[in-house]
Structure formats: C-alpha cells, structure tokens
Design a protein around this motif. Structure first.
Motif, PDB file in Angstrom:
ATOM      1  N   LEU A 198      30.477 162.923  10.905  1.00 24.79           N
ATOM      2  CA  LEU A 198      29.306 162.468  10.158  1.00 24.79           C
ATOM      3  C   LEU A 198      29.840 161.688   8.967  1.00 24.79           C
ATOM      4  N   CYS A 199      29.547 160.399   8.910  1.00 25.88           N
ATOM      5  CA  CYS A 199      30.115 159.525   7.876  1.00 25.88           C
ATOM      6  C   CYS A 199      29.016 159.039   6.935  1.00 25.88           C
ATOM      7  N   GLN A 200      29.217 159.267   5.644  1.00 27.63           N
ATOM      8  CA  GLN A 200      28.296 158.772   4.616  1.00 27.63           C
ATOM      9  C   GLN A 200      29.003 157.643   3.879  1.00 27.63           C
ATOM     10  N   HIS A 201      28.511 156.424   4.064  1.00 19.68           N
ATOM     11  CA  HIS A 201      29.192 155.260   3.516  1.00 19.68           C
ATOM     12  C   HIS A 201      28.789 154.959   2.077  1.00 19.68           C
ATOM     13  N   HIS A 202      27.841 155.696   1.571  1.00 21.20           N
ATOM     14  CA  HIS A 202      27.406 155.495   0.188  1.00 21.20           C
ATOM     15  C   HIS A 202      27.046 156.836  -0.414  1.00 21.20           C
ATOM     16  N   CYS A 203      27.374 157.021  -1.680  1.00 19.66           N
ATOM     17  CA  CYS A 203      27.021 158.249  -2.397  1.00 19.66           C
ATOM     18  C   CYS A 203      26.437 157.865  -3.752  1.00 19.66           C
ATOM     19  N   PRO A 204      25.150 158.090  -3.985  1.00 24.44           N
ATOM     20  CA  PRO A 204      24.529 157.708  -5.256  1.00 24.44           C
ATOM     21  C   PRO A 204      25.107 158.425  -6.465  1.00 24.44           C
ATOM     22  N   VAL A 205      25.778 159.567  -6.257  1.00 30.97           N
ATOM     23  CA  VAL A 205      26.308 160.327  -7.398  1.00 30.97           C
ATOM     24  C   VAL A 205      27.830 160.450  -7.309  1.00 30.97           C
ATOM     25  N   ALA A 206      28.490 159.438  -6.740  1.00 27.11           N
ATOM     26  CA  ALA A 206      29.940 159.517  -6.519  1.00 27.11           C
ATOM     27  C   ALA A 206      30.718 159.745  -7.811  1.00 27.11           C
ATOM     28  N   HIS A 207      30.360 159.026  -8.866  1.00 25.29           N
ATOM     29  CA  HIS A 207      31.114 159.180 -10.119  1.00 25.29           C
ATOM     30  C   HIS A 207      30.909 160.569 -10.721  1.00 25.29           C
ATOM     31  N   THR A 208      29.709 161.089 -10.630  1.00 22.68           N
ATOM     32  CA  THR A 208      29.447 162.437 -11.143  1.00 22.68           C
ATOM     33  C   THR A 208      30.216 163.466 -10.325  1.00 22.68           C
TER      34      THR A 208
END
Length: 272
Positions: A198-208
């Motif tokens: 399962l691949c998530q290519h974007h994370c809205p809270v990556a920096h956090t």
C-alpha cells in the motif's frame, strides 16, 4: 499604467503560484510558450506526486510525451529544487547496464502542493506533550492523540472496506485514502513475497511526522485493525523516503473464511 507585456508576465507568475510551483520568467514574445512549458512541468511534478518516484520513461508513457520532452522538464524541475534524481530500487536480479534514474519530489516540491498547516499541527502536538508532563508521559499523550485522530479518520472507511473480501480491502483502502489527499495506490510486491504494498505518495502532515513519528505508528496500527491483518511499515515520507509504503500480507484461507462469515452474519444471510 501597465503595458500588455507586463500584464502577461503577471498572469504567468500568477498561474505558477496558483499551481504551487515556482514561476518561470518568459522571454519577450514567448509568454504563451512559457505558460505551456509551465503547465506541462506541473503535470510532470503532479504525476510524480501521485505515483511516487518515476523514471523519465515512466513519465513519458503516463503523460503521453516524448522521453526527450520529459527529460527537459525534469532538468528544469531539478534546477528549481522541485524534484531530485535517485537510483531506482531494483527487486530481484538486476539486469545489465546502468540502472535508470527515478525522480522524486523534494521537500520543497511537496511543500508546493499542500502542507500549509504543518506548523499549526506541530505546535498543537508540542503543547499536548508539554501539558502531559513531557518525557515519556508527553510521548504517550501524543501517541494517544494520534491513535484517536487516525481511528476517527479510518472509521468512515470501515463500512466500504469490511463489505469486501479480504483480498480486495487494501485496494479499497488506497482508494479511500486517495479521496482524502494521500494519492495512494496498491501494487504487488516482488515475486517472492506473499502480499502487496500500500503506497501513499503524499502525506499532508509529513513535516509534523518528522518531529512526531507517533503519527506514522498510529496510522500503521489502525491499518492493521481495519484490514484485519498485521501490516508492516517499510518506508515513510517523514523518514526521508519517496513514498510511505506498507506491506499488507495476502490473506490466508482461514482469514477469508472468517471475513465471509462475519459479513454474512452482519447482513443476516446464511454463509452456507
């Protein structure tokens, strides 16, 4: 008063800002051409966001462009700091010759798409940790919040996922995550593995999540409960990887039978 050329230049810059990527300064008489290049360049960057690290050949096929055109746009995106080249991972035996380069979004590139609330989220989590006393107690409080947040998000996915047989649930989860902005896909792992990724290519809270890994840990825990199997997190964007990757084992015959029985019981049908 602004002349026509100045108005066109402002329109070009405005379009670039609206797309989230840096503006490209047009040469006199080439404003329309510059806008076309920027639009295609945005499509290249968006395709990498949606599908993860990609080679020039991958992008050319996906966007129906020539490899030469894609390479020109990649060179420009690399120069702007939007994407960066990486050595493509090869599963199994490696073929002869130099491996193709895969291009991934940089932190700057991800910021250009969507991460406006990172600082607010980080401040809130830091306050929760401090209010709980800091140290281990603070970490535990952040973990509890992360589990509650992800569980609430996943609860709305539960009906559509539990209505499906186990072998279809990872794909359904990916579709639900995509609707919430995670640009998720599933793909078969390498041939020797009994499962899929399962691949998530974007994370809205990556920096956090870089500062508070409890967010990633809680997400994996909830995935396990939702899919009814133990999953393994292989990579995360927050850790510097190009894609958040979770290994989902192929369901066993016993798990499939149990899931069918449970679904039938909920619907009032006789599983036999």
């Amino acid at each position: 008063m602004k002349n026509a050329g100045e108005g066109s230049r402002e329109t070009t810059a405005g379009s670039a800002v609206a797309s989230g990527l840096p503006a490209e300064a047009p040469v006199d008489g080439q404003t329309g051409e510059a806008e076309g290049h920027r639009g295609t360049r945005n499509r290249v960057a968006r395709s990498i966001l949606d599908h993860g690290p990609s080679t020039a050949a991958d992008l050319a096929e996906r966007l129906e462009l020539t490899p030469a055109a894609v390479r020109r746009h990649l060179d420009a995106l690399v120069a702007e700091g939007i994407v960066e080249p990486r050595e493509k991972r090869v599963y199994g035996s490696r073929s002869r010759g130099r491996p193709a380069k895969a291009f991934a979004l940089t932190d700057c590139g991800r910021d250009a798409f969507y991460q406006a609330y990172d600082q607010l989220a980080e401040d809130a989590l830091r306050w929760i940790a401090q209010a709980a006393g800091g140290g281990r107690m603070g970490d535990a409080a952040v973990a509890a919040f992360a589990r509650a947040r992800v569980a609430a998000q996943m609860e709305k996915y539960r009906p559509r996922i539990e209505a499906l047989p186990p072998e279809q649930r990872a794909r359904a989860l990916a579709e639900a995550l995509t609707e919430d902005g995670y640009a998720a896909t599933t793909r078969g792992a390498h041939a020797s593995s009994a499962g899929e990724q399962l691949c998530q290519h974007h994370c809205p809270v990556a920096h956090t999540a870089e500062r508070f890994p409890q967010l990633c840990e809680a997400e994996a825990e909830v995935f396990s409960r939702l899919l009814g199997t133990h999953v393994q997190r292989l990579a995360t964007i927050a850790h510097g990887d190009g894609v958040c990757t979770t290994f989902v084992p192929r369901p066993t015959k016993q798990a499939t039978t149990a899931a069918t029985t449970e679904t039938a019981a909920k619907s009032g049908r006789n599983p036999a």
